[in-house]
Write an enzyme that holds these catalytic residues in place. Structure first.
Site, PDB file in Angstrom:
ATOM      1  N   HIS A 186      18.511  72.758  65.721  1.00 12.85           N
ATOM      2  CA  HIS A 186      17.491  73.157  66.808  1.00 12.85           C
ATOM      3  C   HIS A 186      16.680  74.479  66.471  1.00 12.85           C
ATOM      4  O   HIS A 186      17.366  75.342  66.203  1.00 12.85           O
ATOM      5  CB  HIS A 186      18.204  73.065  68.235  1.00 12.85           C
ATOM      6  CG  HIS A 186      17.100  72.797  69.188  1.00 12.85           C
ATOM      7  ND1 HIS A 186      16.280  74.048  69.695  1.00 12.85           N
ATOM      8  CD2 HIS A 186      16.552  71.744  69.905  1.00 12.85           C
ATOM      9  CE1 HIS A 186      15.269  73.529  70.549  1.00 12.85           C
ATOM     10  NE2 HIS A 186      15.602  72.199  70.655  1.00 12.85           N
ATOM     11  N   SER A 207       7.525  69.034  74.265  1.00  8.90           N
ATOM     12  CA  SER A 207       6.830  68.611  75.529  1.00  8.90           C
ATOM     13  C   SER A 207       6.560  67.249  75.581  1.00  8.90           C
ATOM     14  O   SER A 207       5.311  66.832  76.053  1.00  8.90           O
ATOM     15  CB  SER A 207       5.521  69.566  75.387  1.00  8.90           C
ATOM     16  OG  SER A 207       6.071  70.908  75.409  1.00  8.90           O
ATOM     17  N   GLY A 224      13.281  67.664  75.825  1.00  8.30           N
ATOM     18  CA  GLY A 224      13.981  68.886  76.349  1.00  8.30           C
ATOM     19  C   GLY A 224      13.848  68.831  78.307  1.00  8.30           C
ATOM     20  O   GLY A 224      14.530  67.823  78.698  1.00  8.30           O
ATOM     21  N   GLY A 225      12.995  69.561  78.479  1.00 10.65           N
ATOM     22  CA  GLY A 225      12.545  69.750  80.050  1.00 10.65           C
ATOM     23  C   GLY A 225      12.503  68.317  80.598  1.00 10.65           C
ATOM     24  O   GLY A 225      13.130  68.129  81.728  1.00 10.65           O
ATOM     25  N   ASN A 269      17.875  66.564  75.482  1.00  9.73           N
ATOM     26  CA  ASN A 269      18.599  67.790  75.109  1.00  9.73           C
ATOM     27  C   ASN A 269      18.584  68.625  76.548  1.00  9.73           C
ATOM     28  O   ASN A 269      17.395  69.150  76.662  1.00  9.73           O
ATOM     29  CB  ASN A 269      17.663  68.388  74.085  1.00  9.73           C
ATOM     30  CG  ASN A 269      18.428  69.963  73.792  1.00  9.73           C
ATOM     31  OD1 ASN A 269      19.423  70.261  74.427  1.00  9.73           O
ATOM     32  ND2 ASN A 269      17.703  70.597  73.022  1.00  9.73           N
ATOM     33  N   TRP A 270      19.659  68.756  77.032  1.00  8.95           N
ATOM     34  CA  TRP A 270      19.770  69.243  78.523  1.00  8.95           C
ATOM     35  C   TRP A 270      19.498  70.842  78.365  1.00  8.95           C
ATOM     36  O   TRP A 270      19.577  71.436  79.284  1.00  8.95           O
ATOM     37  CB  TRP A 270      20.844  68.826  79.082  1.00  8.95           C
ATOM     38  CG  TRP A 270      20.916  67.500  79.734  1.00  8.95           C
ATOM     39  CD1 TRP A 270      19.879  66.571  79.314  1.00  8.95           C
ATOM     40  CD2 TRP A 270      21.730  66.933  80.416  1.00  8.95           C
ATOM     41  NE1 TRP A 270      20.351  65.302  79.990  1.00  8.95           N
ATOM     42  CE2 TRP A 270      21.270  65.523  80.628  1.00  8.95           C
ATOM     43  CE3 TRP A 270      22.923  67.211  81.182  1.00  8.95           C
ATOM     44  CZ2 TRP A 270      22.278  64.670  81.494  1.00  8.95           C
ATOM     45  CZ3 TRP A 270      23.684  66.380  81.959  1.00  8.95           C
ATOM     46  CH2 TRP A 270      23.121  64.928  81.986  1.00  8.95           C
ATOM     47  N   LYS A 271      20.117  71.238  77.071  1.00  9.63           N
ATOM     48  CA  LYS A 271      20.063  72.774  76.784  1.00  9.63           C
ATOM     49  C   LYS A 271      21.179  73.495  77.858  1.00  9.63           C
ATOM     50  O   LYS A 271      22.103  72.684  78.116  1.00  9.63           O
ATOM     51  CB  LYS A 271      18.545  73.218  77.005  1.00  9.63           C
ATOM     52  CG  LYS A 271      17.517  72.728  76.194  1.00  9.63           C
ATOM     53  CD  LYS A 271      16.012  73.519  75.797  1.00  9.63           C
ATOM     54  CE  LYS A 271      15.153  72.514  75.317  1.00  9.63           C
ATOM     55  NZ  LYS A 271      14.173  73.448  74.897  1.00  9.63           N
ATOM     56  N   GLU A 281      15.754  76.560  68.529  1.00 10.57           N
ATOM     57  CA  GLU A 281      16.315  77.847  69.315  1.00 10.57           C
ATOM     58  C   GLU A 281      17.440  78.400  68.620  1.00 10.57           C
ATOM     59  O   GLU A 281      17.633  79.438  68.540  1.00 10.57           O
ATOM     60  CB  GLU A 281      16.823  77.215  70.707  1.00 10.57           C
ATOM     61  CG  GLU A 281      15.526  76.985  71.566  1.00 10.57           C
ATOM     62  CD  GLU A 281      15.425  75.798  72.798  1.00 10.57           C
ATOM     63  OE1 GLU A 281      16.577  75.435  73.114  1.00 10.57           O
ATOM     64  OE2 GLU A 281      14.395  75.622  73.187  1.00 10.57           O
ATOM     65  N   GLU A 285      10.321  68.741  65.277  1.00 14.65           N
ATOM     66  CA  GLU A 285       9.896  69.517  66.559  1.00 14.65           C
ATOM     67  C   GLU A 285       9.382  70.694  66.176  1.00 14.65           C
ATOM     68  O   GLU A 285       9.930  71.616  65.665  1.00 14.65           O
ATOM     69  CB  GLU A 285      11.446  69.925  67.154  1.00 14.65           C
ATOM     70  CG  GLU A 285      12.262  68.641  67.707  1.00 14.65           C
ATOM     71  CD  GLU A 285      13.010  69.042  68.882  1.00 14.65           C
ATOM     72  OE1 GLU A 285      12.882  68.463  69.755  1.00 14.65           O
ATOM     73  OE2 GLU A 285      13.835  70.227  68.918  1.00 14.65           O
ATOM     74  N   GLY A 343       8.911  73.442  74.841  1.00 13.14           N
ATOM     75  CA  GLY A 343       8.812  73.989  76.208  1.00 13.14           C
ATOM     76  C   GLY A 343       7.670  74.685  76.328  1.00 13.14           C
ATOM     77  O   GLY A 343       7.765  75.431  77.631  1.00 13.14           O
TER      78      GLY A 343
HETATM   79  C1  PEP Z   1      13.696  70.317  72.779  1.00 12.81           C
HETATM   80  O1  PEP Z   1      14.215  71.319  73.304  1.00 12.81           O
HETATM   81  O2  PEP Z   1      14.188  69.856  71.872  1.00 12.81           O
HETATM   82  C2  PEP Z   1      12.452  69.913  73.452  1.00 12.81           C
HETATM   83  C3  PEP Z   1      11.739  69.032  72.561  1.00 12.81           C
HETATM   84  O3  PEP Z   1      12.157  70.540  74.583  1.00 12.81           O
HETATM   85  P1  PEP Z   1      10.787  70.193  75.257  1.00 12.81           P
HETATM   86  O4  PEP Z   1      10.865  68.642  75.427  1.00 12.81           O
HETATM   87  O5  PEP Z   1      10.965  70.818  76.657  1.00 12.81           O
HETATM   88  O6  PEP Z   1       9.551  70.685  74.676  1.00 12.81           O
END
Ligand code: PEP
Length: 255
Positions: A99, A216, A237-238, A13-15, A101, A171, A177
């Protein structure tokens, strides 16, 4: 390790990050590193405006394309929205719905998430349904209640057969994040809860449902999380923005 009947999936997930050139460069690096050529499945979910660039760059590779969200409606006066039909037409196979967010920042309700899940299915997209509890909810021992409420909203609206072509991502909001990761045991407990709820409705569908962990995940902790019996890969994500990290996470999901 999950059973052979469930092919692990790692989705990035590049956001809201990067230019079109950044997207092109990242995909070129992933392809060069052989991402997607192992036994697990790899998918990238760039921002909407980079989907076309991504689709072109992914041609001939084994990496799939997904989107980060979809509108629940089919078409019309929904300024700024992108429909599931448009995503399918743009070459997407997957779409993330619910998600945390989007739930937190854009007040997406369980009902709206369920309608997005349904919209994805109408256009042959595979929804990646995100569920997860906040830190406050975990601390007051409400994890189970929250996860089942979010899952039941979609089960009630779509019915269990729809989970035959869906993916669920656990999640925990406190892990997204933040650098905090659920322990493998904490992840396994919730993944088993999710699979158990689906099994109450249909044991066969539950046995083949892929449940991803997100929060994470990085190269250093992916293998221990993916070793859990009900963890079928990750939503990243990151770390999905770094080719070497994402490639290593995908490799950790290979059998
Ligand atoms: C996400 O945004 O779905 C996620 C899991 O982010 P991160 O890996 O950065 O915690």
């Amino acid at each position: 390790m999950n059973p052979a009947s469930r092919r692990p999936l790692v989705a990035g997930n590049w956001k809201m990050h990067g230019s079109r050139a950044d997207a092109a460069c990242l995909i070129n690096e992933l392809v060069a590193r052989g991402v997607g050529t192992g036994s697990s499945e790899a998918v990238v979910c760039p921002p909407f405006v980079h989907l076309e660039e991504a689709r072109r760059r992914l041609e001939g590779s084994r990496i799939g394309l997904g989107a980060q969200d979809a509108c629940a409606e089919e078409q019309g006066g929904y300024t700024g929205e992108v429909s599931a039909a448009m995503l399918a037409d743009a070459g997407c196979r997957y779409v993330i719905v619910g998600h945390s967010e989007r739930r937190a920042l854009y007040a997406e309700s369980d009902d709206l998430v369920a309608r997005k899940f349904l919209a994805a299915g109408r256009h042959a997209l595979v929804p990646i349904l995100c569920v997860g509890e906040s830190l406050a909810e975990r601390e007051r021992d409400a994890t189970r209640t929250v996860i089942l409420r979010q899952l039941d909203a979609v089960l009630g609206a779509a019915g269990v057969p729809a989970f035959g072509r869906a993916v669920v991502a656990y999640e925990p909001v406190w892990a997204i994040g933040t650098g905090l990761t659920a322990s493998p045991a904490q992840a396994q407990e919730v993944h088993a809860l999710i699979r158990g709820r689906i099994a109450e409705n249909d044991a066969t569908i539950a046995a083949s449902l892929r449940v991803l962990y997100g929060g994470s995940v990085k190269a250093a902790n992916a293998a221990e999380l993916f070793a859990m019996p009900d963890v079928d890969g990750g939503l990243i994500g990151g770390a999905s923005l770094k080719a070497d990290e994402f490639a290593a996470i995908c490799a950790a999901a290979d059998r």
